[in-house]
Design an enzyme around this catalytic site. Sequence first.
Site, PDB file in Angstrom:
ATOM      1  CB  ALA A  65      -0.855  -0.009   1.007  1.00 20.08           C
ATOM      2  N   GLY A 110       0.363  -4.816   0.620  1.00 15.11           N
ATOM      3  CA  GLY A 110      -0.723  -4.967  -0.106  1.00 15.11           C
ATOM      4  C   GLY A 110      -0.517  -5.664  -1.523  1.00 15.11           C
ATOM      5  CD  GLU A 113      -2.682  -7.368   2.589  1.00  7.40           C
ATOM      6  OE1 GLU A 113      -2.033  -6.213   2.459  1.00  7.40           O
ATOM      7  OE2 GLU A 113      -3.125  -7.583   3.566  1.00  7.40           O
ATOM      8  CD  GLU A 133       1.502  -5.518   5.357  1.00 12.77           C
ATOM      9  OE1 GLU A 133       2.163  -6.188   5.699  1.00 12.77           O
ATOM     10  OE2 GLU A 133       0.742  -5.230   4.168  1.00 12.77           O
TER      11      GLU A 133
HETATM   12  N1  CAA Z   1       4.382   3.332  -0.607  1.00  7.12           N
HETATM   13  C1  CAA Z   1       4.970   4.378  -1.156  1.00  7.12           C
HETATM   14  N2  CAA Z   1       6.117   4.481  -1.722  1.00  7.12           N
HETATM   15  C2  CAA Z   1       6.985   3.466  -1.951  1.00  7.12           C
HETATM   16  C3  CAA Z   1       6.586   2.515  -1.381  1.00  7.12           C
HETATM   17  C4  CAA Z   1       5.107   2.202  -0.884  1.00  7.12           C
HETATM   18  N3  CAA Z   1       4.969   0.935  -0.177  1.00  7.12           N
HETATM   19  N4  CAA Z   1       7.588   1.437  -1.647  1.00  7.12           N
HETATM   20  C5  CAA Z   1       8.578   1.941  -2.260  1.00  7.12           C
HETATM   21  N5  CAA Z   1       8.137   3.359  -2.443  1.00  7.12           N
HETATM   22  C6  CAA Z   1       8.822   4.276  -3.103  1.00  7.12           C
HETATM   23  C7  CAA Z   1      10.128   4.928  -2.436  1.00  7.12           C
HETATM   24  O1  CAA Z   1       9.674   5.698  -1.259  1.00  7.12           O
HETATM   25  C8  CAA Z   1      10.866   5.623  -3.419  1.00  7.12           C
HETATM   26  O2  CAA Z   1      10.741   6.931  -3.708  1.00  7.12           O
HETATM   27  P1  CAA Z   1      11.565   8.160  -3.965  1.00  7.12           P
HETATM   28  O3  CAA Z   1      12.369   7.511  -4.943  1.00  7.12           O
HETATM   29  O4  CAA Z   1      10.586   9.041  -4.212  1.00  7.12           O
HETATM   30  O5  CAA Z   1      12.415   8.206  -2.622  1.00  7.12           O
HETATM   31  C9  CAA Z   1      10.964   4.628  -4.531  1.00  7.12           C
HETATM   32  O6  CAA Z   1       9.559   3.873  -4.140  1.00  7.12           O
HETATM   33  C10 CAA Z   1      11.841   3.659  -4.685  1.00  7.12           C
HETATM   34  O7  CAA Z   1      11.685   2.779  -3.421  1.00  7.12           O
HETATM   35  P2  CAA Z   1      13.380   2.587  -2.507  1.00  7.12           P
HETATM   36  O8  CAA Z   1      14.372   3.687  -2.641  1.00  7.12           O
HETATM   37  O9  CAA Z   1      12.807   2.175  -1.130  1.00  7.12           O
HETATM   38  O10 CAA Z   1      13.877   1.162  -3.248  1.00  7.12           O
HETATM   39  P3  CAA Z   1      14.679   0.314  -2.479  1.00  7.12           P
HETATM   40  O11 CAA Z   1      15.020  -0.798  -3.727  1.00  7.12           O
HETATM   41  O12 CAA Z   1      15.674   0.499  -1.768  1.00  7.12           O
HETATM   42  O13 CAA Z   1      13.901  -0.643  -1.639  1.00  7.12           O
HETATM   43  C11 CAA Z   1      11.856  -1.821  -0.879  1.00  7.12           C
HETATM   44  C12 CAA Z   1      12.736  -1.426  -2.125  1.00  7.12           C
HETATM   45  C13 CAA Z   1      12.520  -2.991   0.045  1.00  7.12           C
HETATM   46  C14 CAA Z   1      10.567  -2.762  -1.294  1.00  7.12           C
HETATM   47  C15 CAA Z   1      11.294  -0.694  -0.078  1.00  7.12           C
HETATM   48  O14 CAA Z   1      10.884   0.321  -1.028  1.00  7.12           O
HETATM   49  C16 CAA Z   1      10.319  -1.004   1.127  1.00  7.12           C
HETATM   50  O15 CAA Z   1      10.700  -1.370   2.014  1.00  7.12           O
HETATM   51  N6  CAA Z   1       8.971  -0.483   0.629  1.00  7.12           N
HETATM   52  C17 CAA Z   1       8.000  -0.589   1.477  1.00  7.12           C
HETATM   53  C18 CAA Z   1       7.522  -1.858   1.692  1.00  7.12           C
HETATM   54  C19 CAA Z   1       6.391  -1.878   2.815  1.00  7.12           C
HETATM   55  O16 CAA Z   1       6.538  -1.661   3.999  1.00  7.12           O
HETATM   56  N7  CAA Z   1       5.049  -2.340   2.366  1.00  7.12           N
HETATM   57  C20 CAA Z   1       4.067  -2.516   3.186  1.00  7.12           C
HETATM   58  C21 CAA Z   1       3.077  -1.255   2.948  1.00  7.12           C
HETATM   59  S1  CAA Z   1       1.861  -0.938   3.819  1.00  7.12           S
HETATM   60  C22 CAA Z   1       0.696  -2.148   3.503  1.00  7.12           C
HETATM   61  O17 CAA Z   1       0.744  -2.697   2.370  1.00  7.12           O
HETATM   62  C23 CAA Z   1      -0.839  -2.196   4.232  1.00  7.12           C
HETATM   63  C24 CAA Z   1      -1.857  -3.146   3.736  1.00  7.12           C
HETATM   64  O18 CAA Z   1      -1.714  -4.195   4.205  1.00  7.12           O
HETATM   65  C25 CAA Z   1      -2.920  -2.469   2.916  1.00  7.12           C
END
Ligand code: CAA
Length: 259
Positions: A65, A110, A113, A133
């Site tokens: 998400a 998400g 999911e 999460e």
């Molecule tokens: N939401 C918003 N933006 C996101 C994102 C997310 N879930 N995942 C990545 N991005 C964005 C980053 O902020 C970044 O943007 P900028 O270039 O503007 O800084 C861009 O995408 C590239 O990401 P990274 O620089 O972080 O890339 P990376 O290769 O270093 O890392 C990753 C990749 C490990 C996937 C890391 O991005 C990450 O941990 N992302 C979040 C994963 C996460 O926690 N997901 C759960 C979300 S909550 C949810 O899903 C709730 C639900 O159940 C509905």
Amino acid sequence: MDFKFLIYEKEGYVSRVTLNRPKVLNALNSEVFDEIGRAMDLAAADDGVHAVVITGGEKVFAAGADIAEMATADPVSVYKFGETAQGALNKVENLPKPVIAAINGYALGGGCELALACDIRIAGESAKIGLPEINLGIFPGAGGTQRLPRLVGAARAKELMFTGDMIDAARAEKIGLVNQVVPDGEVLSTAVKLAARMAQKGAVAMAMLKTAINQGLATDLASGLNIERQCFSLLFATEDQKEGMQAFMEKRKPEFKGR
Ligand code: CAA
């Protein structure tokens, strides 16, 4: 139909839905979930679509998400978001046609999911799957707490959700989270080929089959067997059943018409 964050394409009887928000690793905001739901409506209404493949492209499936959207959200807006996200994923799960997730790269939160709502998951060797999460002070809210335990068992699901750790494709296959692991460059073609094979079956039988399995999983065995018997007997009102059995006896390939 116009989509902002998806590409919807059709090839033969298979439609392909590609998440298209590459700058944020296909992060799923409410608009994306809404569009996924609308893409499923489109596929459901089109008799020319017999199976669907959902992909995020060659680099990433979806990193979850949209954290930027959620960071300052209040409970009421999150409740609405949950309705949109769960509603869209219910449409994926209940589409009366096979839906295959083609997973390259990250399928997190998400994104995972979304893959769980699909019928079948094909992953590339370097795919990374998880529900991180808990590391954000929340837990999965788009069906993960319910679908993952049903798929891999409570203990494995809890381990994944309590640690928030990502697992690689090989481990995901071992625990039954993905059906098949293939070289990264072959994920989409494998998923499309599989979807195309399923698309050749009788569409009514396929729809009833998916209904019997899904509704059966949501209830007790006796009720599930009852659902199976009802769906099974109804198929004997279809031309496809007659054609399928006639073709067997005439030693030829059946030509199903979806009625
Ligand atoms: N939401 C918003 N933006 C996101 C994102 C997310 N879930 N995942 C990545 N991005 C964005 C980053 O902020 C970044 O943007 P900028 O270039 O503007 O800084 C861009 O995408 C590239 O990401 P990274 O620089 O972080 O890339 P990376 O290769 O270093 O890392 C990753 C990749 C490990 C996937 C890391 O991005 C990450 O941990 N992302 C979040 C994963 C996460 O926690 N997901 C759960 C979300 S909550 C949810 O899903 C709730 C639900 O159940 C509905």
